[in-house]
Design a protein around this motif. Sequence first.
Motif, short mmCIF file in Angstrom:
data_model
loop_
_atom_site.label_atom_id
_atom_site.label_comp_id
_atom_site.label_asym_id
_atom_site.label_seq_id
_atom_site.Cartn_x
_atom_site.Cartn_y
_atom_site.Cartn_z
N LEU A 45 14.93 12.34 -0.92
CA LEU A 45 15.56 13.34 -0.06
C LEU A 45 14.69 14.60 0.03
N GLY A 46 14.11 14.99 -1.08
CA GLY A 46 13.21 16.15 -1.07
C GLY A 46 11.99 15.92 -0.20
N TYR A 47 11.44 14.71 -0.26
CA TYR A 47 10.31 14.39 0.61
C TYR A 47 10.71 14.49 2.08
N ALA A 48 11.87 13.94 2.42
CA ALA A 48 12.33 13.93 3.81
C ALA A 48 12.58 15.35 4.32
N VAL A 49 13.26 16.15 3.55
CA VAL A 49 13.56 17.52 3.96
C VAL A 49 12.29 18.36 3.96
N GLY A 50 11.44 18.16 2.95
CA GLY A 50 10.22 18.94 2.83
C GLY A 50 9.27 18.75 4.00
N ASN A 51 9.22 17.56 4.54
CA ASN A 51 8.35 17.32 5.70
C ASN A 51 8.77 18.18 6.89
N TYR A 52 10.05 18.19 7.17
CA TYR A 52 10.54 18.97 8.32
C TYR A 52 10.42 20.47 8.08
N VAL A 53 10.68 20.89 6.85
CA VAL A 53 10.53 22.32 6.53
C VAL A 53 9.06 22.72 6.66
N GLY A 54 8.16 21.87 6.19
CA GLY A 54 6.73 22.16 6.30
C GLY A 54 6.27 22.25 7.74
N VAL A 57 7.61 25.56 9.15
CA VAL A 57 6.84 26.71 8.65
C VAL A 57 5.48 26.77 9.34
N GLY A 58 4.85 25.61 9.54
CA GLY A 58 3.57 25.59 10.24
C GLY A 58 3.67 26.11 11.66
N HIS A 59 4.72 25.71 12.37
CA HIS A 59 4.91 26.21 13.75
C HIS A 59 5.23 27.70 13.73
N GLY A 60 6.03 28.11 12.76
CA GLY A 60 6.35 29.54 12.65
C GLY A 60 5.11 30.38 12.36
#
Length: 67
Positions: A45-54, A57-60
Motif C-alpha cells: 500500500l505504501g508503494y502504491a500511494v508513494g508513487n502517486y504522491v511522488g 510532488v514532481g509536477h508541483g
Amino acid sequence: MAKIDEETLAVASQACVGGPSTALALATSKGWMWLVTPAVLPGVLGYAVGNYVGIAVGHGMRILLGG
C-alpha cells in the motif's frame, strides 16, 4: 507507553526500512506466520500511494520552478 510485542515491532521496523519483501523474509524466517500478511500489505500500500504522491510532488515542483 504502547504495549507492542517485540515480534510486531521488529517486523514493522523492517517493513519501514527494507520494504515488504524483507519484512516478509524476517517474519517467515522467524516462524511468525501471523505477521506475514501485516508485513506485506502495508508495504505494498505504501508503494502504491508513494508513487502517486511522488508524481504529484514532481509536477508541483515543475510548476513551482516554472518548468
